[in-house]
Design a protein around this motif. Sequence first.
Motif, PDB file in Angstrom:
ATOM      1  N   ARG A  51       0.832  -1.205   0.000  1.00 52.92           N
ATOM      2  CA  ARG A  51       0.000   0.000   0.000  1.00 52.92           C
ATOM      3  C   ARG A  51       0.871   1.262   0.000  1.00 52.92           C
ATOM      4  O   ARG A  51       0.517   2.274  -0.632  1.00 52.92           O
ATOM      5  CB  ARG A  51      -0.898  -0.013   1.237  1.00 52.92           C
ATOM      6  CG  ARG A  51      -1.896   1.138   1.300  1.00 52.92           C
ATOM      7  CD  ARG A  51      -2.732   1.008   2.570  1.00 52.92           C
ATOM      8  NE  ARG A  51      -3.548  -0.197   2.563  1.00 52.92           N
ATOM      9  CZ  ARG A  51      -4.738  -0.285   1.969  1.00 52.92           C
ATOM     10  NH1 ARG A  51      -5.243   0.759   1.315  1.00 52.92           N
ATOM     11  NH2 ARG A  51      -5.412  -1.419   2.000  1.00 52.92           N
ATOM     12  N   ASN A  52       2.015   1.195   0.646  1.00 52.13           N
ATOM     13  CA  ASN A  52       2.885   2.375   0.789  1.00 52.13           C
ATOM     14  C   ASN A  52       3.734   2.613  -0.448  1.00 52.13           C
ATOM     15  O   ASN A  52       3.972   3.745  -0.871  1.00 52.13           O
ATOM     16  CB  ASN A  52       3.775   2.216   2.020  1.00 52.13           C
ATOM     17  CG  ASN A  52       4.594   3.458   2.303  1.00 52.13           C
ATOM     18  OD1 ASN A  52       4.065   4.452   2.778  1.00 52.13           O
ATOM     19  ND2 ASN A  52       5.901   3.396   2.022  1.00 52.13           N
ATOM     20  N   ASN A  53       4.196   1.496  -1.103  1.00 53.67           N
ATOM     21  CA  ASN A  53       5.087   1.590  -2.263  1.00 53.67           C
ATOM     22  C   ASN A  53       4.326   1.147  -3.499  1.00 53.67           C
ATOM     23  O   ASN A  53       3.681   0.093  -3.501  1.00 53.67           O
ATOM     24  CB  ASN A  53       6.315   0.713  -2.083  1.00 53.67           C
ATOM     25  CG  ASN A  53       7.125   1.115  -0.856  1.00 53.67           C
ATOM     26  OD1 ASN A  53       6.764   0.743   0.254  1.00 53.67           O
ATOM     27  ND2 ASN A  53       8.192   1.865  -1.043  1.00 53.67           N
ATOM     28  N   ALA A  54       4.417   1.938  -4.597  1.00 51.40           N
ATOM     29  CA  ALA A  54       3.671   1.610  -5.814  1.00 51.40           C
ATOM     30  C   ALA A  54       4.341   2.204  -7.042  1.00 51.40           C
ATOM     31  O   ALA A  54       5.119   3.163  -6.942  1.00 51.40           O
ATOM     32  CB  ALA A  54       2.237   2.120  -5.712  1.00 51.40           C
ATOM     33  N   VAL A  55       4.038   1.578  -8.179  1.00 51.46           N
ATOM     34  CA  VAL A  55       4.425   2.116  -9.485  1.00 51.46           C
ATOM     35  C   VAL A  55       3.144   2.308 -10.266  1.00 51.46           C
ATOM     36  O   VAL A  55       2.357   1.371 -10.438  1.00 51.46           O
ATOM     37  CB  VAL A  55       5.389   1.178 -10.237  1.00 51.46           C
ATOM     38  CG1 VAL A  55       5.727   1.768 -11.612  1.00 51.46           C
ATOM     39  CG2 VAL A  55       6.659   0.939  -9.438  1.00 51.46           C
ATOM     40  N   LEU A  56       2.922   3.558 -10.765  1.00 53.82           N
ATOM     41  CA  LEU A  56       1.679   3.920 -11.422  1.00 53.82           C
ATOM     42  C   LEU A  56       1.940   4.228 -12.888  1.00 53.82           C
ATOM     43  O   LEU A  56       2.894   4.934 -13.233  1.00 53.82           O
ATOM     44  CB  LEU A  56       1.063   5.133 -10.723  1.00 53.82           C
ATOM     45  CG  LEU A  56       0.913   5.014  -9.201  1.00 53.82           C
ATOM     46  CD1 LEU A  56       0.378   6.324  -8.624  1.00 53.82           C
ATOM     47  CD2 LEU A  56       0.004   3.848  -8.839  1.00 53.82           C
ATOM     48  N   PHE A  57       1.061   3.648 -13.780  1.00 58.60           N
ATOM     49  CA  PHE A  57       1.238   3.796 -15.215  1.00 58.60           C
ATOM     50  C   PHE A  57       0.130   4.670 -15.791  1.00 58.60           C
ATOM     51  O   PHE A  57      -1.064   4.436 -15.531  1.00 58.60           O
ATOM     52  CB  PHE A  57       1.191   2.422 -15.896  1.00 58.60           C
ATOM     53  CG  PHE A  57       2.414   1.573 -15.665  1.00 58.60           C
ATOM     54  CD1 PHE A  57       3.415   1.495 -16.620  1.00 58.60           C
ATOM     55  CD2 PHE A  57       2.562   0.852 -14.492  1.00 58.60           C
ATOM     56  CE1 PHE A  57       4.532   0.707 -16.415  1.00 58.60           C
ATOM     57  CE2 PHE A  57       3.677   0.062 -14.275  1.00 58.60           C
ATOM     58  CZ  PHE A  57       4.666  -0.012 -15.242  1.00 58.60           C
ATOM     59  N   SER A  91       6.343   6.440  -3.071  1.00 62.53           N
ATOM     60  CA  SER A  91       6.853   5.901  -1.820  1.00 62.53           C
ATOM     61  C   SER A  91       6.281   6.741  -0.697  1.00 62.53           C
ATOM     62  O   SER A  91       6.667   7.901  -0.515  1.00 62.53           O
ATOM     63  CB  SER A  91       8.374   5.940  -1.785  1.00 62.53           C
ATOM     64  OG  SER A  91       8.858   5.372  -0.588  1.00 62.53           O
ATOM     65  N   GLY A  92       5.357   6.188   0.008  1.00 60.89           N
ATOM     66  CA  GLY A  92       4.664   6.946   1.037  1.00 60.89           C
ATOM     67  C   GLY A  92       3.802   8.023   0.412  1.00 60.89           C
ATOM     68  O   GLY A  92       2.969   7.760  -0.452  1.00 60.89           O
ATOM     69  N   THR A  93       4.056   9.300   0.819  1.00 58.38           N
ATOM     70  CA  THR A  93       3.271  10.422   0.295  1.00 58.38           C
ATOM     71  C   THR A  93       3.968  11.125  -0.848  1.00 58.38           C
ATOM     72  O   THR A  93       3.413  12.050  -1.447  1.00 58.38           O
ATOM     73  CB  THR A  93       3.006  11.448   1.421  1.00 58.38           C
ATOM     74  OG1 THR A  93       4.268  11.912   1.929  1.00 58.38           O
ATOM     75  CG2 THR A  93       2.186  10.826   2.537  1.00 58.38           C
ATOM     76  N   LYS A  94       5.172  10.663  -1.152  1.00 59.72           N
ATOM     77  CA  LYS A  94       5.956  11.330  -2.185  1.00 59.72           C
ATOM     78  C   LYS A  94       5.937  10.518  -3.475  1.00 59.72           C
ATOM     79  O   LYS A  94       5.899   9.300  -3.455  1.00 59.72           O
ATOM     80  CB  LYS A  94       7.389  11.530  -1.715  1.00 59.72           C
ATOM     81  CG  LYS A  94       7.486  12.436  -0.499  1.00 59.72           C
ATOM     82  CD  LYS A  94       8.922  12.661  -0.101  1.00 59.72           C
ATOM     83  CE  LYS A  94       9.011  13.602   1.113  1.00 59.72           C
ATOM     84  NZ  LYS A  94      10.422  13.859   1.499  1.00 59.72           N
ATOM     85  N   THR A  95       5.944  11.217  -4.609  1.00 61.03           N
ATOM     86  CA  THR A  95       5.946  10.571  -5.927  1.00 61.03           C
ATOM     87  C   THR A  95       7.017  11.180  -6.801  1.00 61.03           C
ATOM     88  O   THR A  95       7.441  12.329  -6.584  1.00 61.03           O
ATOM     89  CB  THR A  95       4.584  10.732  -6.619  1.00 61.03           C
ATOM     90  OG1 THR A  95       4.313  12.133  -6.769  1.00 61.03           O
ATOM     91  CG2 THR A  95       3.476  10.082  -5.808  1.00 61.03           C
ATOM     92  N   LYS A  96       7.411  10.376  -7.822  1.00 57.14           N
ATOM     93  CA  LYS A  96       8.408  10.878  -8.746  1.00 57.14           C
ATOM     94  C   LYS A  96       8.160  10.258 -10.111  1.00 57.14           C
ATOM     95  O   LYS A  96       8.009   9.042 -10.235  1.00 57.14           O
ATOM     96  CB  LYS A  96       9.826  10.527  -8.273  1.00 57.14           C
ATOM     97  CG  LYS A  96      10.922  11.168  -9.122  1.00 57.14           C
ATOM     98  CD  LYS A  96      10.921  12.675  -8.926  1.00 57.14           C
ATOM     99  CE  LYS A  96      12.055  13.330  -9.707  1.00 57.14           C
ATOM    100  NZ  LYS A  96      12.059  14.802  -9.515  1.00 57.14           N
TER     101      LYS A  96
END
Length: 538
Positions: A51-57, A91-96
Motif C-alpha cells: 500500500r505504501n510503495n507503488a508504481v503507477l502507469f 513511496s509513502g506520500t511522495k511521488t516521482k
Amino acid sequence: MKKFGLLTIIAASLTVWGSAWGAFAINPDSGPIGVTVTITGEGFGKFVSARNNAVLFGKNKARGLVEQWENDRIVVRVPRKAVTGPVVVKSGTKTKTVGTFTVEVPTVKEVSPKEAAPGTTVQIIGRNFGPSMGMKDPLMPFGVSEVQINGVAAEVVQWRDTRIEVKVPSNATTGPLVVRVASMDPLPDGSCCAPVEYSTSAPVAFAVMTPITLEPTEGPVGSPVVISGRGFGQRKPGEDAVVFNGIPAPILQWTNTQIRVMFPLNGASGPVTLKRGNESRVVGEFRLTPHKVIGFNPDTAPVGALVTISGENFGVFYEGGPNQVLFGGVPGRVFQWSDRVIDVWVPISAKSGPLVVRRGAGTVKPDGTCCAERGFAAVEAGVFTLAVPTVTSISPGTAEIGSLISITGSGFGEFIKSDERTQDNLSREGHQNQFTQFGVNIARTAVLFPANKEFVKASHVAGYVESWTDTEIKVRVPQVAVPGTVLITRGSWDLLPDGNCCKDKEWIQTKAGNFTPTGLDKVTSDYLKNIRDLGSEQ
C-alpha cells in the motif's frame, strides 16, 4: 515492442527523499500488458508495504504489480488498465515521474497455414505477444497468455514475442483466431493478485479442416488405398480426383465418408492430393515399395502342387488388379497372398520356365474410374520346372483286396488331401445310385483302381493312401477293385481368360501299370445286397 530499445533517460533534479534521487531508466519502455518492466535509478528507498510503495502507469495511474523493490532497482508488471503515458514511482506520500511507457497491443500479421486439420502445427507471426506465455501455477493465480481458435484454447508449442506456434485442437471449429495476452495485476491494496484479464489481438479468419486419414501409406503398384473422413459428397465425374504425386488414380469407390482408389500404373512416391472441383487438399504421403522375391519352394513340382513364394512388399491381394503368379507364362490359382508370403497352386496348363510374380494396375479413364489402360509390375523369381509323374514299377502286380502295394517312380509331388467338390449334387447322385463318370469329381491326388460297375456306380475307385512322397506311393487295394490299369491322378485349375478364378478342375493321369486283385470271393452276397439297398434309398 522494443524489447531492448534505447533507454529513456529522465534527467531529474536531486530532491531530498530520505536519500537523493538520481537519473532514471525504464527497460523496456514499450510493450503489452503483463510484461515485466525494470526501473533503475537511485533513491527509491526501502519497500515498506504494497500500500505504501507503488508504481503507477499512465494518466489513470494504473497500479502495477511490484515483484522487486530495491533502493536502485524496481521490477514491476504492466497492468491491464495501463495506458501510454508517464510512469510514476510512489513511496509513502511522495511521488516521482521516472519516465514514460508506451502500451502496445498484440498484433497478428500472418497465420500459416490459414487452414489446417486438428493436430496440425500452425505458426503465428506478429508482435507484442510478450516474451513468454507465462507459467501455470496451481498455487498462484498468475495469468497465462493463450491462442484461441473460435473460442477453443490451442496447445502452445513455442511462444516468442514475435512468433507463436500452436497445435489445432481436436474440438476446434472454423472461426476467428486471436492471441490473448494475460494480465498480472495487483489487488486494490497492491498485493497479489487480481483476476486475470486479457489484451486481445484483432481476429484473423482460420479454417479448421475435416480430419482425413490415408491407409495404407506405403505399398506396391496397384495397392488399394482408402481415404477416410467426412463431407466428401457425391463424386463429380471428370472433376473430383485423387492424385498420387501428379498421377491421377482410378477411383474404385466414392462415398461421403470414404474414398477407395487404386495406386495407379506408373505412379510414384509423393504427396496424395484430394481434388474436389477447384479445391485441392494434400491428405498424406504415399511411398511406393516395389515387390521383391527372395525365393520359392519347391522349384520343381507337378501339376496341382502348392508352391510357396517368400519376399517383401507383395501387398494386399487384389483381384481387380489383378495379382498373378505365372508358371512359364500360365497364371496359377492363388491360395494365399500376404505381404511377405504367397501360396499358389501349379495350374493344369503350367509349363517349365520363369516363375513371375506380378501386380496389376491401371490408368484412369476420363470420368475418373478404372481403367483406360492396364499393365503390370513384374518380378522374376527364378526358373520353375514342371515335373511329369513317371512310374518305374508297381509292386506286387497281384495282391489280395486290402493289401498294401507300392508304386515307385518320380515327380509324384505331395499328397493333397482336399477334394474341392466341383458339383454340389455329386454326393446326392451317389446316394441315388446314379452312375458317376470318371473325371467329374475325384480327390486332387489319388490312386485309382478300375471298379466293378455292378458294385459301385463309378468307373474307378480310389485306394486308401498310406503314404505319398515324390518318389513312392503306398496304397491299399479297395474292395471293389477289378483287374486293369491303375492310374495316378493330380487335379488343378486354370484361370479364366480375364484372369479371374477359375475354369473347372481338370486332372492329369499317369498310368502306373496293370494290377490284378485277388480274393474277390470275399465280397459276400450280404455286402452286395447292402450296396444295392443303400443305392436305392432317396
